[in-house]
Structures are given as structure tokens and as C-alpha cells.
Motif scaffolding. Structure first.
Motif, mmCIF file in Angstrom:
data_model
loop_
_atom_site.group_PDB
_atom_site.id
_atom_site.type_symbol
_atom_site.label_atom_id
_atom_site.label_comp_id
_atom_site.label_asym_id
_atom_site.label_seq_id
_atom_site.Cartn_x
_atom_site.Cartn_y
_atom_site.Cartn_z
ATOM 1 N N ARG A 175 -5.229 27.221 -7.132
ATOM 2 C CA ARG A 175 -4.256 27.448 -6.539
ATOM 3 C C ARG A 175 -4.427 28.467 -5.121
ATOM 4 N N GLU B 184 2.915 24.742 -1.054
ATOM 5 C CA GLU B 184 3.430 24.257 -2.492
ATOM 6 C C GLU B 184 3.179 22.997 -2.949
ATOM 7 N N THR C 121 4.930 24.144 -7.467
ATOM 8 C CA THR C 121 3.945 25.477 -7.488
ATOM 9 C C THR C 121 3.453 25.788 -6.061
ATOM 10 N N VAL C 122 3.391 27.159 -5.962
ATOM 11 C CA VAL C 122 2.818 27.706 -4.819
ATOM 12 C C VAL C 122 1.258 27.763 -4.645
#
Length: 611
Positions: free
Chosen positions: A315, A386, A410-411
Motif C-alpha cells: 500500500r 486508492e 483502499t488508499v
């Protein structure tokens, strides 16, 4: 069903008697032909059986009698018993040949029954068979007036049930067959036919632990079998199977010699199996299509109850072109083997690759477990920070509504790719003046092809090889689908599976007989020949191998239109086996070869007949 009854002791005396008969030849005589009917015992309880024997003495090739049905009784058979005896009368050797056709009488309800009288005609002679009486009483411990007597259907019956009578397409449900019995013995073999073979996916039957239930105040032993059913199309499913079980009844006690005593082993086989068809009340299941109203856009066909989770990695510190892994896990109960993850579309922001299954923990029925999918996406630019939300939708049949589980967005920590300026090389910077600058770009230049082709040349899209190679995957798909459907049908239809197995068992017995001819071993030859006949006709007609006899096989194939020549061959081969097994007759190698050839001929003829 026919059953050949004999004992080792009687076989030995039969061989000795035949040998003496051959020695005395024409010096011996025979008694006059006689026919008699015997019933033992004449009183039985419900759940027991009696033996009805019609005995022919000194009658050549007397055919089996055909007895009319008797209300309240079930006649099974006939089996055949053969014997031979000799005795001296007034200084002259007399021989007696005896053939007995044995019927098993199974009572269906208590009462007094009269069997006969019958008239039997053979070779122009008429024989009278006096009537026999049979009394059937209730099992020990039961009382009641005759009009309250229990029938066999009260002692053994079957019920069919389903977990749900209204289901949706792709919603699995359980089909259970329960066999109830009391005061009777039921074998473990069960044959269930006439099941639907289209519109459903039927898993193999599994036997559950036996239980006891109280029905109408009586305690029954219950044997249960379950199978998982998944409907594939909407409509009405009707389950009206033909159920056949094996009823174990005690043999009628008849001692022919002291070797039949239980101490010497006679008591170990005092039960015999008889097929019994049970009436099963049909069960109807209504299959409904999934509603169109309220169906989510990303619905992938899941029917049941599921959970859905998503994990994104990495991420942070992601630049355009770096791969990102989406791990999706679906867990629950329903059509787990066909459910799929939500689709993530390719866009200007992400390059999306198809998901793949990395782990599958689904039970054999395909209805419970979990699946893990992995999907790779690659950001094209650093503009989006995201991963879009993933929505997994399924249909809940209990609530009769669609449900959706959303995970995300989801960032991501994305950064623009660093831009570095390439260093240009000029001629002034090069010490070697012979060096030429041929360009300032780093693009790869494709070399010229070795062979040039005209652009108007037709592409090779025609021809046998082109279309043949493209047809191979389609042909393989059809073959695999047909094979899988055939296997499922064999698993659910025991009689059909035995039909396909019959030629294989026949070939194995014939090979054994052929090896015995080479070794000049007539005993091994007839053993192999009998295994081929009993194995083939037992599987072909779905009979027990121990209940095969020539006259009944002839009767079965006569109704199917087999040529009389082949019917005579069947009878001759069975007679030859009986003479060797019961009388110990010796045959030559040429006779064995002829019997083997006749057997091959009649088996090929039987294969061409549809039964």
C-alpha cells in the motif's frame, strides 16, 4: 431368481453314483417317472420363508413349471437341485435321476394359504400335484385378531424426504432415503433407479449411521442414505424412484445328511437374500429462477450464505508500473464450486489482470469451504491514490433477497515516476574523431526482415490442418463432458454399471478356460467357463451370480427375441457345466474347445440383444 443348491457331500456321492452307472451300462434299469410337490415347513412366522419343491424323478429334461401368483404370498425362483441315486432291487441295479425345482415362498401377510392343486404335462403324460397348505402367523410376542394382522409392508417400508421443497436454481438441497424394518433382516445392498438424469447435479449416495425410530407405536431400525442435489434449471423436479433392497430370510431347514448339521458348518449360511421392491411415495421439489428485481450489477451467481474479505499489498511507496496484489477470500455455504470473485474493470488508472485461484478448500459436495483468489493490478499513473471498492453480491435463499458485501476503497501511497534527463553526447566530447553520432534516442530499431512478403498474399486461414487444429479443443471438450456424464450415470444406476461390466467378466472367465485347455485340465476349464457364464449373465440381467441357471437365462432372453439356435446353445453349455459340476463327467480337449467356441458365439449373440 434362481438358486442352485448343492452340498459338498452330495457332490461326492453324485460322482460315485454316476461312475457306477456308467460301469453297469445296459445292465441297469430305471423306475417309472414321477412328479411330486413338497412344502417345508407348513407353518412360518412373518419374516420367515418356506420351501416349495416340485420334484421330477426319471423324467428327461423336464422344464420348470410356471406357477400362478397367489394373493398374500410371493414366490421367488425357481432354483434347481439335481441328484442321482442307485440301489439293488431283486438282484437288479436300479438308478434314479432326480431334478427338483425349488421356489421360495415369502409371506406378505398372516393367514392360511392353499398352494395348488396343479396339473403338470410332460411328453404326453399328465401328473397331478395335490394342494399344500401353509399357515403364516405373527412374529413371537405379537397378538391381535386376524383383521389386525400386519402385512410385510408394515414390517419393511421406505420413505423419501428432502430438506426443502422450494429451492432456487443452484441452491443445493439434501435428498434422503430411509429404509424402516422390524422383525425382518434387510441386506446392505440398495438399488435406486428411475432418478432424474437431466436438470440436476446428483452427488454420490452416502450411507449414514443407522438409528431407531418409533412409528405407529412400534420401534423400527432405520437405515438412511443421503445425496446432495443441485438444480441447474427452473421447473418442477419429481423424484419417483424404483427402490429394490435385499430381504434376508432363513433357509428352510432340510437335513440331507449328517454333514448338514450346524456343527459341521451348515449353520453359517442359514440366510439367503431375495430382492424386494418397495413402494416409495414420490417427492416434488419446485425450482425457481433467481429474481431479476434487485439483482446487483456485479452479481456472479453465488447462491447461499457467504463472507468476503480483501487484502491489498503493498500500500505504500508505490510508483506507476509497480504490481499491486489483491487477495480476495470467499467463505461460506452454497454453490462454492461455481461462485467467483467480483470483477475489477481495466481502466486508464489501472491495468488489471484476470484473477486466479491460489487456494481452494471445498468439501467433496462442493457446497462448503473457502476459496482464495489473487489478482494483480498495475497503476498507470500516480493520479489515483486508492483501489476502487470491491462489491461481492450473492443471493440468500433463506431471506429470498440479494445481499452485497463491500470492501474498500483502499488508499494507496502513490508517487509520480521520477523523470531523469538523459545525457546527450556531442562530437566535441568524443576523443576519437572516427566516432559518428548516429542518433540521440534510445528507441530500439527493428531490423529488416530476412524475407519480404507481398501484402496482398492471402493468410493461411483455410485448409484441413488449420480447421483441424482449431476443432481439437472442441472435440476434447465434448468427449470429456460425455465421459463425466456417463460416469455420473454409472454411479447412480447400479444395474447399468453391471451391464457395462458384464463383457469384461465374461472375457476374464473365457481366458481362464482357454488356459485350462492348453493345460488339459477339465476341472479348471469348467471353473473358468462357469465364472464366465455366471459373471456375464449375473451382471447382464442384474441377478446374483449364485442364482444363475440355464433355463431361467433361456426364458429371459427368449422374451427379448434371441434366436432359437442361440437359446439351444445356452441350454447345452449350462447342461455341460452342470454335468461336470454335479456328476463329474469327463470331456476331451476337442469337446472343451467346442464348448468354448459355442460360449463365445452365444455371448456375442446376447450382446446384440437389448434387455
Amino acid at each position: 431368481m434362481k438358486r442352485v443348491i448343492h452340498s459338498p457331500a452330495s457332490d461326492a456321492w453324485l460322482r460315485v453314483g454316476l461312475g457306477l452307472a456308467l460301469c453297469v451300462g445296459l445292465a441297469t434299469g430305471t423306475w417309472a417317472g414321477q412328479v411330486r410337490m413338497e412344502l417345508t415347513p407348513n407353518v412360518v412366522r412373518m419374516g420367515e420363508s418356506a420351501d416349495l419343491r416340485i420334484v421330477f424323478e426319471n423324467l428327461d429334461r423336464a422344464p420348470a413349471p410356471e406357477l400362478p401368483p397367489i394373493s398374500g404370498l410371493r414366490l421367488s425362483g425357481p432354483g434347481v437341485e439335481r441328484s442321482f441315486s442307485m440301489q439293488t432291487v431283486n438282484g437288479r441295479m436300479e438308478q434314479t435321476q432326480q431334478i427338483a425345482y425349488r421356489f421360495t415362498v415369502i409371506p406378505l401377510q398372516p393367514g392360511d394359504y392353499t398352494i395348488g392343486p396343479y396339473t403338470y404335462e410332460h411328453n404326453g403324460q399328465t401328473y397331478e400335484l395335490p394342494a399344500q397348505t401353509l399357515r403364516v402367523v405373527l412374529p413371537s410376542g405379537e397378538t391381535g385378531r386376524p383383521d389386525e394382522a400386519r402385512q410385510l409392508s408394515d414390517l419393511v417400508f421406505a420413505r423419501l424426504s428432502v430438506t426443502r421443497d422450494h429451492v432456487y436454481v443452484n441452491e443445493p438441497f439434501t435428498l434422503t432415503i430411509s429404509i424402516y424394518s422390524r422383525d425382518v433382516n434387510v441386506g446392505r445392498d440398495m438399488s435406486l433407479m428411475n432418478m432424474p438424469d437431466t436438470g440436476i447435479q446428483l452427488q454420490p449416495w452416502q450411507e449414514l449411521r443407522s438409528v431407531r425410530e418409533v412409528v405407529r407405536g412400534d420401534v423400527y431400525d432405520v437405515r438412511r442414505y443421503q445425496a446432495l442435489v443441485r438444480p441447474l434449471t427452473s421447473g418442477t423436479l419429481t423424484f419417483d424412484p424404483d427402490l429394490r433392497i435385499q430381504l434376508l430370510v432363513p433357509r428352510a431347514q432340510r437335513r440331507h445328511s449328517r454333514w448338514d448339521d450346524a456343527f459341521f458348518g451348515g449353520g453359517f449360511s442359514n440366510m439367503e437374500a431375495h430382492p424386494l421392491e418397495l413402494d416409495v411415495e414420490p417427492v416434488t421439489v419446485t425450482v425457481r429462477s433467481l429474481p431479476m428485481e434487485g439483482r446487483p450489477e456485479g452479481f456472479t451467481g453465488g447462491v447461499g450464505r457467504f463472507s468476503f474479505d480483501v487484502h491489498v499489498h503493498p500500500r505504500e511507496n508505490i510508483q506507476p508500473g509497480d504490481p499491486i496484489s489483491l487477495t480476495m477470500r470467499i467463505e461460506g455455504e452454497g454453490n462454492m464450486d461455481t461462485v467467483g470473485p467480483p470483477a475489477l474493470e481495466d481502466s486508464d488508472l489501472f491495468r488489471v489482470y484476470p484473477p486466479r485461484v491460489t487456494q481452494s478448500e471445498v468439501d467433496r459436495s462442493g457446497t462448503r469451504g473457502r476459496k482464495t483468489y489473487e489478482q494483480v493490478i498495475i497503476p498507470r499513473t500516480g493520479e489515483s491514490g486508492e483501489v476502487p471498492a470491491l462489491v461481492f453480491s450473492y443471493f440468500d435463499p433463506d431471506a429470498e433477497t440479494f445481499r452485497s458485501i463491500t470492501r474498500g476503497p483502499t488508499v494507496l501511497d502513490l508517487a509520480e515516476a521520477a523523470v531523469t534527463e538523459g545525457r546527450r553526447v556531442r562530437a566535441d566530447d568524443v576523443g576519437d574523431r572516427r566516432t559518428r553520432i548516429i542518433g540521440e534516442d534510445i528507441a530500439y530499431l527493428k531490423p529488416p526482415p530476412v524475407r519480404w512478403a507481398r501484402i496482398d498474399d492471402p493468410l493461411p486461414l483455410t485448409g484441413v490442418w488449420f480447421w483441424g487444429l482449431h476443432a481439437v479443443p472442441l472435440i476434447l471438450t465434448v468427449v470429456v463432458f460425455g465421459w463425466a456424464r456417463h460416469q455420473r450415470r454409472l454411479e447412480s444406476d447400479h444395474a447399468l454399471a453391471r451391464r457395462y461390466r458384464a463383457p469384461k467378466r465374461a472375457r476374464a472367465g473365457l481366458r481362464e478356460a482357454e488356459r485350462a485347455i492348453q493345460a488339459d485340465d477339465d476341472q479348471a476349464f469348467f471353473d473358468g467357463l462357469w465364472r464366465a457364464l455366471s459373471g456375464y449373465f449375473g451382471d447382464r440381467l442384474n441377478w446374483s451370480s449364485g442364482a444363475i441357471a440355464g433355463d431361467e437365462v433361456v426364458a429371459a432372453f427368449r422374451t427379448q427375441g434371441l434366436e432359437p439356435t442361440h437359446l439351444d446353445q445356452i441350454q447345452r453349455v449350462f447342461d455341460a457345466c452342470d454335468q461336470r459340476r454335479f456328476a463329474g463327467a469327463q470331456v476331451s480337449v476337442d469337446e472343451m474347445r467346442q464348448l468354448l467356441q459355442d460360449t463365445r458365439t452365444l455371448l456375442k449373440a446376447c450382446e446384440r440383444v437389448r434387455t
